[in-house]
Design an enzyme around this catalytic site. Structure first.
Site, short mmCIF file in Angstrom:
data_model
loop_
_atom_site.label_atom_id
_atom_site.label_comp_id
_atom_site.label_asym_id
_atom_site.label_seq_id
_atom_site.Cartn_x
_atom_site.Cartn_y
_atom_site.Cartn_z
N GLY A 195 -17.85 44.24 8.26
CA GLY A 195 -17.16 43.30 7.37
C GLY A 195 -18.02 42.09 7.03
N GLY A 238 -17.42 39.58 4.04
CA GLY A 238 -16.21 38.76 3.96
C GLY A 238 -16.48 37.29 4.21
N GLN A 239 -15.39 36.53 4.18
CA GLN A 239 -15.49 35.08 4.36
C GLN A 239 -16.18 34.72 5.69
OE1 GLN A 239 -12.51 31.24 4.55
NE2 GLN A 239 -11.72 33.20 5.09
N ASP A 261 -21.01 46.56 5.53
CA ASP A 261 -19.69 46.42 4.90
C ASP A 261 -19.45 47.71 4.14
OD1 ASP A 261 -17.36 45.41 3.25
OD2 ASP A 261 -17.90 43.56 4.27
N ILE A 262 -18.24 47.86 3.63
CA ILE A 262 -17.89 49.14 3.01
C ILE A 262 -18.74 49.41 1.76
CG2 ILE A 262 -15.95 48.24 1.63
CD1 ILE A 262 -14.39 50.79 2.63
N TYR A 318 -0.02 43.33 10.52
CA TYR A 318 -1.32 42.71 10.79
C TYR A 318 -1.33 42.12 12.20
CZ TYR A 318 -5.07 39.18 10.34
OH TYR A 318 -6.19 38.40 10.53
N LYS A 326 -3.50 43.21 15.52
CA LYS A 326 -4.38 42.28 16.24
C LYS A 326 -4.03 42.26 17.73
CE LYS A 326 -7.05 40.76 13.00
NZ LYS A 326 -8.48 41.05 13.06
N1 LIG Z 1 -10.17 34.12 7.66
C1 LIG Z 1 -9.30 33.71 8.58
O1 LIG Z 1 -8.69 32.65 8.48
C2 LIG Z 1 -9.05 34.58 9.79
C3 LIG Z 1 -8.16 34.14 10.79
C4 LIG Z 1 -7.93 34.95 11.92
C5 LIG Z 1 -8.61 36.16 12.04
N2 LIG Z 1 -9.45 36.56 11.05
C6 LIG Z 1 -10.12 37.84 11.19
O2 LIG Z 1 -11.51 37.68 10.93
C7 LIG Z 1 -12.03 38.87 10.33
C8 LIG Z 1 -12.73 38.52 9.04
O3 LIG Z 1 -11.81 37.89 8.17
P1 LIG Z 1 -12.25 37.38 6.73
O4 LIG Z 1 -11.42 36.21 6.40
O5 LIG Z 1 -13.73 37.30 6.64
O6 LIG Z 1 -11.73 38.61 5.85
P2 LIG Z 1 -12.29 39.12 4.46
O7 LIG Z 1 -11.19 39.90 3.82
O8 LIG Z 1 -12.94 38.03 3.71
O9 LIG Z 1 -13.43 40.12 4.94
C9 LIG Z 1 -13.14 41.38 5.48
C10 LIG Z 1 -14.31 42.28 5.15
O10 LIG Z 1 -14.01 43.57 5.67
C11 LIG Z 1 -14.48 44.52 4.74
N3 LIG Z 1 -13.77 45.78 4.92
C12 LIG Z 1 -12.48 46.07 4.60
N4 LIG Z 1 -12.24 47.37 4.86
C13 LIG Z 1 -13.37 47.89 5.39
C14 LIG Z 1 -13.74 49.16 5.88
N5 LIG Z 1 -12.88 50.20 5.87
N6 LIG Z 1 -14.99 49.33 6.35
C15 LIG Z 1 -15.86 48.32 6.35
N7 LIG Z 1 -15.60 47.09 5.89
C16 LIG Z 1 -14.36 46.89 5.41
C17 LIG Z 1 -14.20 43.92 3.37
O11 LIG Z 1 -15.03 44.51 2.38
C18 LIG Z 1 -14.53 42.45 3.63
O12 LIG Z 1 -15.88 42.16 3.30
C19 LIG Z 1 -10.83 39.81 10.16
O13 LIG Z 1 -10.77 40.67 11.27
C20 LIG Z 1 -9.65 38.87 10.18
O14 LIG Z 1 -8.47 39.51 10.62
C21 LIG Z 1 -9.69 35.80 9.95
#
Ligand SMILES: NC(=O)c1ccc[n+]([C@@H]2O[C@H](COP(=O)([O-])OP(=O)(O)OC[C@H]3O[C@@H](n4cnc5c(N)ncnc54)[C@H](O)[C@@H]3O)[C@@H](O)[C@H]2O)c1
Length: 322
Positions: free
Chosen positions: A8, A11-12, A34-35, A143, A147
């Site tokens: 991932g 992602g953010q 990433d995917i 979700y 978790k």
């Molecule tokens: N952002 C937050 O505030 C927050 C808070 C608590 C937990 N989290 C956790 O942190 C992690 C990252 O969150 P984020 O905000 O960067 O999310 P995001 O949605 O920005 O990034 C998630 C990434 O996962 C990739 N992804 C989705 N399906 C996939 C697959 N099948 N195979 C490979 N990659 C895949 C997406 O392309 C994306 O780049 C997650 O596990 C989220 O649950 C985030």
């Protein structure tokens, strides 16, 4: 940690981990995945990038073994609102990929980390403010359930298979580098974009909805501190509550007004996202993380607002110039 595979990574949170770990470990020691590749992104151009769908356990295993990683930072997941739209898929992606990652970590004797969430709590976790780390965990979203199941799986693989598996529960992480999505708390990112682009923001949560926040750079710093802590010092391993500050949409708007005095916030509630936010504690007690591994985040609300507004203005100007 010497060589790490990040899932991932686009992602953010993944963007931040990838950039930081390439600096710390060297670009040949970070396998960003990433995917789908984003060919023009820093992730793709400034180091190793491999396409990996984490539900494809064969490819997950091949890549981890090929690069002989000693750590997996597993960030790929479906977030809260998207998960509710397809609970079967969300469960198989979020929970299935954690067990796959833990199996691979076991084979390689690698450390395994994934970020859990405040969503692991349910409406009955008491008190709602300063909610203890160890209490009733009855999440009401798929979700949150995935978790919490991940935390249990990580504990299981530690106790029964010797995997150094660790996780923390984040509230909302705030960043300006990636545009907001459809998460229940994405308002905390969208508000900064709209403050600069429109001078106003229409918020879908009630003005008094209080939740935990952390600036994403602080989150990366703190997780790396946690992962580098000698495991003998840890009593808990999974589900550490971590947070920097708690705030409501009103508080964030007031902070923005200190830098953009004409900024205006209005409210138009989205019952789905409000119900999700209302099911989470207002503020988690993170004293175990402070005690066991020295959680010590630095960036409070006003400092975060200043950093985001300054950098987002530059980013949007550069994008406009392209
Ligand atoms: N952002 C937050 O505030 C927050 C808070 C608590 C937990 N989290 C956790 O942190 C992690 C990252 O969150 P984020 O905000 O960067 O999310 P995001 O949605 O920005 O990034 C998630 C990434 O996962 C990739 N992804 C989705 N399906 C996939 C697959 N099948 N195979 C490979 N990659 C895949 C997406 O392309 C994306 O780049 C997650 O596990 C989220 O649950 C985030």
């Amino acid at each position: 940690m010497k060589k790490v595979l990040i899932t991932g990574a686009n992602g953010q949170v993944g963007n931040e981990f990838t950039a930081r770990l390439r600096k710390d470990l060297g670009k040949d020691n970070v396998i960003a995945t990433d995917i789908k590749i984003k060919p023009d992104s820093a992730n793709a151009t400034e180091g190793i990038f491999e396409e990996l769908d984490v539900t494809d356990v064969k490819r997950f295993r091949e890549l981890a073994h090929k690069y002989q990683v000693d750590a997996i930072i597993h960030l790929a997941s479906l977030l809260s609102v998207s998960s509710e739209k397809d609970p079967v898929f969300a469960w198989s992606l979020n929970t299935g990929s954690i067990i796959n990652g833990l199996e691979i970590a076991k084979e390689l004797k690698a450390q395994f980390f994934f970020p859990s969430s405040v969503a692991a709590y349910g409406v009955d976790a008491q008190p709602r403010f300063n909610t203890p780390q160890d209490t009733f965990m009855h999440p009401i979203t798929i979700y949150g359930a995935s978790k919490y199941a991940g935390e249990m799986l990580a504990n299981y693989y530690h106790w029964n298979h010797g995997v150094d598996a660790r996780s923390v529960r984040f509230g909302r992480l705030v960043s300006y580098k990636v545009r907001p999505g459809q998460g229940a708390t994405d308002y905390a990112v969208a508000i900064y974009f709209d403050a600069i682009e429109k001078g106003s923001y229409e918020c879908y949560l009630r003005p008094d909805t209080m939740l935990d926040f952390m600036y994403v750079d602080d989150a990366v710093d703190q997780v790396l501190k946690f992962l580098n802590t000698d495991e003998k010092k840890l009593t808990h391993r999974n589900g550490f509550n971590v947070t920097t500050f708690y705030a409501t949409p009103e508080d964030i708007a007031a902070s923005i007004k200190k830098f953009i005095p004409d900024f205006k916030i209005t409210y138009k509630l989205d019952p789905v996202r409000q119900a999700i936010a209302d099911s989470w504690p207002q503020h988690m007690d993170d004293s175990w993380a402070r005690k066991e591994w020295g959680l010590d985040p630095k960036i409070g609300l006003d400092q975060m607002t200043e950093i985001i507004l300054t950098n987002l203005r530059i980013k949007l100007k550069n994008e406009g110039a392209k």
